[in-house]
Design a protein around this motif. Structure first.
Motif, mmCIF file in Angstrom:
data_model
loop_
_atom_site.group_PDB
_atom_site.id
_atom_site.type_symbol
_atom_site.label_atom_id
_atom_site.label_comp_id
_atom_site.label_asym_id
_atom_site.label_seq_id
_atom_site.Cartn_x
_atom_site.Cartn_y
_atom_site.Cartn_z
ATOM 1 N N ALA A 141 2.945 -58.198 6.751
ATOM 2 C CA ALA A 141 1.695 -57.501 7.052
ATOM 3 C C ALA A 141 1.820 -56.734 8.361
ATOM 4 O O ALA A 141 1.334 -55.599 8.475
ATOM 5 C CB ALA A 141 0.534 -58.501 7.116
ATOM 6 N N ALA A 142 2.475 -57.337 9.347
ATOM 7 C CA ALA A 142 2.679 -56.662 10.639
ATOM 8 C C ALA A 142 3.531 -55.415 10.439
ATOM 9 O O ALA A 142 3.228 -54.350 10.991
ATOM 10 C CB ALA A 142 3.333 -57.616 11.639
ATOM 11 N N PHE A 143 4.592 -55.528 9.653
ATOM 12 C CA PHE A 143 5.465 -54.386 9.388
ATOM 13 C C PHE A 143 4.695 -53.278 8.675
ATOM 14 O O PHE A 143 4.804 -52.099 9.037
ATOM 15 C CB PHE A 143 6.679 -54.813 8.559
ATOM 16 C CG PHE A 143 7.664 -53.702 8.330
ATOM 17 C CD1 PHE A 143 8.577 -53.364 9.316
ATOM 18 C CD2 PHE A 143 7.677 -52.993 7.144
ATOM 19 C CE1 PHE A 143 9.485 -52.327 9.125
ATOM 20 C CE2 PHE A 143 8.568 -51.957 6.948
ATOM 21 C CZ PHE A 143 9.481 -51.622 7.933
ATOM 22 N N ALA A 144 3.884 -53.657 7.692
ATOM 23 C CA ALA A 144 3.097 -52.672 6.938
ATOM 24 C C ALA A 144 2.093 -51.944 7.831
ATOM 25 O O ALA A 144 1.726 -50.802 7.554
ATOM 26 C CB ALA A 144 2.375 -53.359 5.777
ATOM 27 N N ALA A 145 1.650 -52.582 8.920
ATOM 28 C CA ALA A 145 0.680 -51.979 9.842
ATOM 29 C C ALA A 145 1.331 -51.051 10.862
ATOM 30 O O ALA A 145 0.623 -50.346 11.578
ATOM 31 C CB ALA A 145 -0.105 -53.080 10.567
ATOM 32 N N LEU A 146 2.658 -51.045 10.929
ATOM 33 C CA LEU A 146 3.351 -50.165 11.884
ATOM 34 C C LEU A 146 3.212 -48.715 11.431
ATOM 35 O O LEU A 146 3.049 -48.439 10.237
ATOM 36 C CB LEU A 146 4.822 -50.561 11.993
ATOM 37 C CG LEU A 146 5.087 -51.946 12.573
ATOM 38 C CD1 LEU A 146 6.583 -52.259 12.512
ATOM 39 C CD2 LEU A 146 4.567 -52.069 13.990
ATOM 40 N N PRO A 147 3.295 -47.771 12.359
ATOM 41 C CA PRO A 147 3.194 -46.355 11.975
ATOM 42 C C PRO A 147 4.213 -45.991 10.889
ATOM 43 O O PRO A 147 5.356 -46.447 10.909
ATOM 44 C CB PRO A 147 3.497 -45.611 13.286
ATOM 45 C CG PRO A 147 3.153 -46.582 14.369
ATOM 46 C CD PRO A 147 3.487 -47.938 13.807
ATOM 47 N N GLU A 148 3.767 -45.172 9.941
ATOM 48 C CA GLU A 148 4.599 -44.810 8.789
ATOM 49 C C GLU A 148 5.935 -44.199 9.202
ATOM 50 O O GLU A 148 6.973 -44.506 8.602
ATOM 51 C CB GLU A 148 3.829 -43.842 7.893
ATOM 52 C CG GLU A 148 4.554 -43.520 6.605
ATOM 53 C CD GLU A 148 3.718 -42.651 5.676
ATOM 54 O OE1 GLU A 148 4.324 -42.013 4.808
ATOM 55 O OE2 GLU A 148 2.488 -42.616 5.818
ATOM 56 N N GLU A 149 5.925 -43.357 10.242
ATOM 57 C CA GLU A 149 7.174 -42.713 10.683
ATOM 58 C C GLU A 149 8.182 -43.762 11.152
ATOM 59 O O GLU A 149 9.384 -43.634 10.951
ATOM 60 C CB GLU A 149 6.926 -41.739 11.839
ATOM 61 C CG GLU A 149 5.772 -40.779 11.686
ATOM 62 C CD GLU A 149 4.408 -41.409 11.990
ATOM 63 O OE1 GLU A 149 4.197 -41.987 13.072
ATOM 64 O OE2 GLU A 149 3.548 -41.313 11.105
ATOM 65 N N PHE A 150 7.686 -44.794 11.812
ATOM 66 C CA PHE A 150 8.526 -45.881 12.313
ATOM 67 C C PHE A 150 9.103 -46.676 11.149
ATOM 68 O O PHE A 150 10.300 -46.934 11.095
ATOM 69 C CB PHE A 150 7.688 -46.771 13.227
ATOM 70 C CG PHE A 150 8.458 -47.881 13.906
ATOM 71 C CD1 PHE A 150 9.294 -47.610 14.970
ATOM 72 C CD2 PHE A 150 8.315 -49.196 13.502
ATOM 73 C CE1 PHE A 150 9.986 -48.624 15.618
ATOM 74 C CE2 PHE A 150 8.993 -50.217 14.139
ATOM 75 C CZ PHE A 150 9.834 -49.922 15.196
ATOM 76 N N ARG A 151 8.254 -47.024 10.172
ATOM 77 C CA ARG A 151 8.718 -47.797 9.004
ATOM 78 C C ARG A 151 9.760 -47.017 8.213
ATOM 79 O O ARG A 151 10.724 -47.586 7.722
ATOM 80 C CB ARG A 151 7.536 -48.171 8.112
ATOM 81 C CG ARG A 151 6.642 -49.229 8.688
ATOM 82 C CD ARG A 151 5.655 -49.784 7.663
ATOM 83 N NE ARG A 151 5.203 -48.838 6.671
ATOM 84 C CZ ARG A 151 4.081 -48.118 6.753
ATOM 85 N NH1 ARG A 151 3.299 -48.229 7.798
ATOM 86 N NH2 ARG A 151 3.751 -47.287 5.797
ATOM 87 N N ALA A 152 9.558 -45.707 8.090
ATOM 88 C CA ALA A 152 10.486 -44.886 7.319
ATOM 89 C C ALA A 152 11.895 -44.926 7.912
ATOM 90 O O ALA A 152 12.886 -44.898 7.182
ATOM 91 C CB ALA A 152 9.977 -43.448 7.243
ATOM 92 N N LEU A 153 11.973 -45.024 9.223
ATOM 93 C CA LEU A 153 13.276 -45.078 9.885
ATOM 94 C C LEU A 153 13.933 -46.453 9.770
ATOM 95 O O LEU A 153 15.093 -46.615 10.131
ATOM 96 C CB LEU A 153 13.123 -44.700 11.360
ATOM 97 C CG LEU A 153 12.718 -43.255 11.623
ATOM 98 C CD1 LEU A 153 12.386 -43.061 13.097
ATOM 99 C CD2 LEU A 153 13.809 -42.292 11.191
ATOM 100 N N CYS A 154 13.183 -47.433 9.277
ATOM 101 C CA CYS A 154 13.679 -48.810 9.176
ATOM 102 C C CYS A 154 14.286 -49.121 7.815
ATOM 103 O O CYS A 154 14.543 -50.289 7.508
ATOM 104 C CB CYS A 154 12.540 -49.798 9.429
ATOM 105 S SG CYS A 154 11.880 -49.745 11.092
ATOM 106 N N ALA A 155 14.518 -48.112 7.005
ATOM 107 C CA ALA A 155 15.057 -48.348 5.669
ATOM 108 C C ALA A 155 16.295 -49.231 5.749
ATOM 109 O O ALA A 155 17.198 -48.982 6.546
ATOM 110 C CB ALA A 155 15.391 -47.029 4.994
#
Length: 146
Positions: free
Chosen positions: A26-40
């Motif tokens: 849930a914490a990861f899902a709440a992170l900014p989308e641009e940040f999550r995209a770089l975490c692939a």
């Protein structure tokens, strides 16, 4: 504390590994989308404690000294992946997290978010100011407590 409140607390158990994992997701899902995209490809693991090898490598005096850890090749060092290299991963350590949470005035959701952002920040080579900004954006939509 009223008898009702005391009775309520008598039934509460410490969050399990699965509950901490759900909180981390849930914490990861709440992170900014641009940040999550770089975490692939960055995997999140939850363990009770770091293993002995990790404790020795990190110079820890106690198994409670480490809340989380990034292992892998950060983007700043990225190049060709070596044969047999494990995928980039973040470990969150349940018992040290719970111990820290019990002694500080912050929500468990905020703590998990903080450690997750800090460890993923190592992947990107981010500064403390960069990580604080990402946390602030995530705090605006902090996940509910487990």
């Amino acid at each position: 504390m009223s008898e009702t409140a005391a009775g309520h607390w008598a039934e509460i158990k410490a969050p399990s590994l699965a509950e901490i994992e759900a909180l981390a997701e849930a914490a990861f899902a709440a992170l900014p989308e641009e940040f999550r995209a770089l975490c692939a490809g960055v995997r999140i693991h939850i363990d009770d404690f770091p293993d002995d090898e990790t404790l020795t490598e990190m110079g820890c005096e106690s198994e409670f000294d480490l809340l989380g850890l990034f292992r892998g090749i950060g983007l700043a060092q990225a190049g060709e992946i070596a044969t047999g290299q494990m995928p980039n991963a973040v470990w969150l350590y349940r018992r040290p997290l719970l111990d820290y949470w019990a002694e500080h005035d912050e929500t468990l959701g905020h703590l998990v978010t903080h450690v997750l952002v800090h460890e993923i920040g190592h992947h990107f080579g981010l500064s403390d100011d960069d990580m604080a900004g990402i946390e602030a954006a995530a705090d605006a939509i902090e996940p509910s407590e487990a």
